[in-house]
Write a protein that holds these residues in place. Structure first.
Motif, mmCIF file in Angstrom:
data_model
loop_
_atom_site.group_PDB
_atom_site.id
_atom_site.type_symbol
_atom_site.label_atom_id
_atom_site.label_comp_id
_atom_site.label_asym_id
_atom_site.label_seq_id
_atom_site.Cartn_x
_atom_site.Cartn_y
_atom_site.Cartn_z
ATOM 1 N N VAL A 1 -11.175 -15.317 -6.422
ATOM 2 C CA VAL A 1 -11.255 -14.953 -5.000
ATOM 3 C C VAL A 1 -10.052 -15.552 -4.276
ATOM 4 C CG1 VAL A 1 -12.694 -15.006 -2.927
ATOM 5 C CG2 VAL A 1 -13.776 -14.998 -5.177
ATOM 6 N N GLY A 2 -9.327 -14.710 -3.535
ATOM 7 C CA GLY A 2 -8.132 -15.153 -2.818
ATOM 8 C C GLY A 2 -8.457 -15.872 -1.520
ATOM 9 N N GLY A 3 -7.420 -16.475 -0.908
ATOM 10 C CA GLY A 3 -7.629 -17.266 0.313
ATOM 11 C C GLY A 3 -8.219 -18.606 -0.069
ATOM 12 N N SER A 4 -8.729 -19.334 0.932
ATOM 13 C CA SER A 4 -9.359 -20.616 0.581
ATOM 14 C C SER A 4 -10.812 -20.610 1.050
ATOM 15 C CB SER A 4 -8.580 -21.787 1.167
ATOM 16 O OG SER A 4 -8.553 -21.681 2.572
ATOM 17 N N LEU B 1 6.635 -5.266 -6.417
ATOM 18 C CA LEU B 1 6.457 -6.528 -7.154
ATOM 19 C C LEU B 1 5.345 -7.336 -6.504
ATOM 20 C CD1 LEU B 1 7.535 -7.803 -9.713
ATOM 21 C CD2 LEU B 1 8.815 -9.365 -8.283
ATOM 22 N N ASP B 2 4.179 -7.251 -7.105
ATOM 23 C CA ASP B 2 3.004 -7.967 -6.613
ATOM 24 C C ASP B 2 3.051 -9.407 -7.119
ATOM 25 O OD1 ASP B 2 0.331 -8.419 -5.679
ATOM 26 O OD2 ASP B 2 -0.376 -8.107 -7.727
ATOM 27 N N GLY B 3 2.918 -10.360 -6.180
ATOM 28 C CA GLY B 3 2.820 -11.764 -6.596
ATOM 29 C C GLY B 3 4.137 -12.473 -6.708
ATOM 30 N N SER B 4 5.157 -12.020 -5.945
ATOM 31 C CA SER B 4 6.492 -12.613 -6.159
ATOM 32 C C SER B 4 6.535 -14.098 -5.791
ATOM 33 C CB SER B 4 7.572 -11.830 -5.414
ATOM 34 O OG SER B 4 7.290 -11.799 -4.045
ATOM 35 N N SER B 5 5.573 -14.589 -5.014
ATOM 36 C CA SER B 5 5.582 -16.033 -4.730
ATOM 37 C C SER B 5 5.212 -16.844 -5.971
ATOM 38 C CB SER B 5 4.638 -16.375 -3.569
ATOM 39 O OG SER B 5 3.312 -16.195 -3.960
ATOM 40 N N ASN B 6 4.815 -16.153 -7.034
ATOM 41 C CA ASN B 6 4.460 -16.851 -8.276
ATOM 42 C C ASN B 6 5.592 -16.903 -9.292
ATOM 43 O OD1 ASN B 6 1.719 -17.446 -7.669
ATOM 44 N ND2 ASN B 6 1.265 -15.272 -7.882
ATOM 45 N N GLY C 1 -8.575 -9.206 5.663
ATOM 46 C CA GLY C 1 -8.044 -9.757 4.418
ATOM 47 C C GLY C 1 -6.534 -9.639 4.360
ATOM 48 N N LYS C 2 -5.982 -9.546 3.157
ATOM 49 C CA LYS C 2 -4.525 -9.577 2.993
ATOM 50 C C LYS C 2 -3.974 -8.352 2.268
ATOM 51 C CE LYS C 2 -1.037 -12.612 0.888
ATOM 52 N NZ LYS C 2 -0.846 -13.753 -0.031
ATOM 53 N N LEU C 3 -4.789 -7.766 1.406
ATOM 54 C CA LEU C 3 -4.249 -6.710 0.527
ATOM 55 C C LEU C 3 -4.218 -5.365 1.239
ATOM 56 C CD1 LEU C 3 -5.948 -7.716 -2.843
ATOM 57 C CD2 LEU C 3 -3.763 -8.463 -1.872
ATOM 58 N N ARG D 1 -11.609 -17.824 -12.662
ATOM 59 C CA ARG D 1 -10.287 -17.679 -13.291
ATOM 60 C C ARG D 1 -9.384 -17.034 -12.254
ATOM 61 N NH1 ARG D 1 -9.056 -16.542 -19.244
ATOM 62 N NH2 ARG D 1 -10.178 -18.222 -20.227
ATOM 63 N N TYR D 2 -8.382 -17.740 -11.808
ATOM 64 C CA TYR D 2 -7.580 -17.238 -10.693
ATOM 65 C C TYR D 2 -6.115 -17.551 -10.924
ATOM 66 C CZ TYR D 2 -6.242 -16.172 -5.902
ATOM 67 O OH TYR D 2 -5.663 -15.601 -4.794
ATOM 68 N N CYS D 3 -5.244 -16.516 -10.856
ATOM 69 C CA CYS D 3 -3.815 -16.795 -11.047
ATOM 70 C C CYS D 3 -2.999 -16.551 -9.785
ATOM 71 C CB CYS D 3 -3.250 -15.985 -12.212
ATOM 72 S SG CYS D 3 -2.887 -14.273 -11.825
ATOM 73 N N GLY D 4 -3.565 -15.880 -8.765
ATOM 74 C CA GLY D 4 -2.849 -15.708 -7.508
ATOM 75 C C GLY D 4 -1.983 -14.466 -7.429
ATOM 76 N N THR D 5 -2.085 -13.599 -8.426
ATOM 77 C CA THR D 5 -1.442 -12.280 -8.370
ATOM 78 C C THR D 5 -2.547 -11.246 -8.568
ATOM 79 O OG1 THR D 5 0.643 -13.064 -9.293
ATOM 80 C CG2 THR D 5 0.188 -10.721 -9.514
ATOM 81 N N PHE D 6 -2.683 -10.326 -7.628
ATOM 82 C CA PHE D 6 -3.764 -9.345 -7.692
ATOM 83 C C PHE D 6 -3.788 -8.645 -9.050
ATOM 84 C CE2 PHE D 6 -5.089 -4.945 -5.812
ATOM 85 C CZ PHE D 6 -6.381 -5.095 -6.288
ATOM 86 N N VAL D 7 -2.617 -8.175 -9.497
ATOM 87 C CA VAL D 7 -2.573 -7.430 -10.765
ATOM 88 C C VAL D 7 -3.080 -8.303 -11.929
ATOM 89 C CG1 VAL D 7 -1.002 -6.471 -12.504
ATOM 90 C CG2 VAL D 7 -0.789 -5.764 -10.122
ATOM 91 N N ALA E 1 -11.732 -10.634 -5.757
ATOM 92 C CA ALA E 1 -11.853 -10.334 -4.331
ATOM 93 C C ALA E 1 -10.722 -10.955 -3.541
ATOM 94 C CB ALA E 1 -13.187 -10.864 -3.797
ATOM 95 N N TYR E 2 -10.194 -10.200 -2.584
ATOM 96 C CA TYR E 2 -9.484 -10.829 -1.473
ATOM 97 C C TYR E 2 -10.338 -10.490 -0.270
ATOM 98 C CZ TYR E 2 -6.166 -13.569 0.859
ATOM 99 O OH TYR E 2 -5.612 -14.629 1.541
ATOM 100 N N PRO E 3 -11.180 -11.443 0.166
ATOM 101 C CA PRO E 3 -12.285 -11.102 1.061
ATOM 102 C C PRO E 3 -11.910 -11.067 2.530
ATOM 103 C CG PRO E 3 -12.390 -13.417 0.480
ATOM 104 C CD PRO E 3 -11.164 -12.853 -0.225
#
Ligand code: AFP
Length: 299
Positions: free
Chosen positions: A180-183, A96-101, A236-238, A206-212, A226-228
């Motif tokens: 792009v992920g992170g800040s 489950l990718d993005g469960s914090s969402n 990075g994180k992924l 356009r960013y929703c915070g779930t990679f998928v 990108a998650y740079p």
């Protein structure tokens, strides 16, 4: 055409069985999301706190994949050790990718890589990959090395089935979006400058915070997710095995390119199961330009 018929005609038996098991279980996961959003006591092997739905989706998919008899091992972002079985295909998954969402009702996803070698292995040994989106629709997007195809869950009077929605999906010629992920203050300067240049090229953020979810819209609209590399988190994180290599495989089949900033993500040989890497994925010309910009500034 329904997914089971497509798989019978287009996938080797073992891969077809694994893909069908994932599709069926994804409906169980989808229905369970609203009821299992609380935290549990544990952390996953990367030290991230787990939700009940992370554990539930892990167990649901692992059991269904093992029951096919096609999996040799099942490794998961949510498990310390892979489950061993008697088939021939190694499966790596982010159940489950993005469960914090969950609370904000943003899209969620599940990612699966089907590898011919024992894990950890590079993306070059992928023989198939699949991701599920739980958004305004539940879709299964997959490739077994002959193009990218998509199926959508449709509720019928007796059962829900997956119907063909897109064949040989390709990234559009003109890139439109980026995420792009992170800040921004954590991005290394080369990434920050490159991201600034994307607006000048006419791309919109356009960013929703779930990679998928973020990758899925890049596949439809063209551009880059990108998650740079971050200043204090160079990898990075992924995770390569569970997340970026399977998505890079699908992206390549759709005519795109995925890089860690220096090389094709599919060429990286991970040494451990949860190994992370920076990821830049999407339209080939955009990601290759990013690679040039990043490598020009790195030692
Ligand atoms: P969660 O599974 O904790 O929600 O994390 C999702 C994720 O790994 C990936 O799906 C996103 O692209 C990325 O995190 C977003 O991270 P940031 O919140 O740091 O942008």
């Amino acid at each position: 055409m329904k997914l089971d018929e497509f798989l019978r005609l287009n996938a080797p038996d073992e891969l077809g069985a694994l893909a069908m098991a994932v599709a069926k279980s994804s409906l169980t996961v989808w229905e369970s999301i609203p009821f299992k959003s609380g935290m549990v006591a544990g952390v996953n092997p990367s030290g991230e706190r787990q939700k009940a739905i992370d554990v539930f989706s892990n167990d649901e998919f692992a059991e269904a994949l093992a029951a096919t008899g096609a999996a040799k091992e099942i490794a998961s972002e949510e498990m310390e050790e892979p489950v061993k079985a008697k088939g021939s295909i190694s499966v790596a998954m982010d159940p489950l990718d993005g469960s914090s969402n969950v609370e904000t009702n943003n899209p969620l996803g599940s990612i699966f890589g089907f590898y011919s070698r024992s894990l950890p292995a590079s993306g070059r040994s992928l023989v198939g990959a699949l991701y599920v989106t739980y958004g305004s629709m539940v879709t299964v997007t997959l490739s077994f090395g002959k193009g990218v195809h998509r199926f959508v869950a449709v509720r019928g009077p007796a059962e829900t089935s997956f119907e063909l929605m897109g064949v040989n999906i390709r990234l559009p010629e003109r890139p439109e979006v980026y995420g792009v992920g992170g800040s921004r203050r954590e991005w290394v300067p080369a990434v920050r400058d490159f991201v600034d240049s994307l607006e000048g090229r006419g791309l919109r953020v356009r960013y929703c915070g779930t990679f998928v979810g973020d990758y899925n819209q890049v596949l439809s609209r063209g551009g880059m997710f990108a998650y740079p590399e971050l200043v204090n988190r160079p990898q990075g994180k992924l995770r390569l095995l569970y997340e970026t290599a399977p998505m890079a495989y699908i992206n390549e089949q759709a005519g795109g390119y995925a890089s860690d900033g220096k090389r094709n993500i599919l060429d990286i040989e991970p040494k451990t199961l949860p190994e992370p890497s920076p990821a830049y994925i999407g339209s080939a010309d955009v990601v290759r330009d990013l690679e040039k910009a990043v490598s020009a500034t790195s030692g």
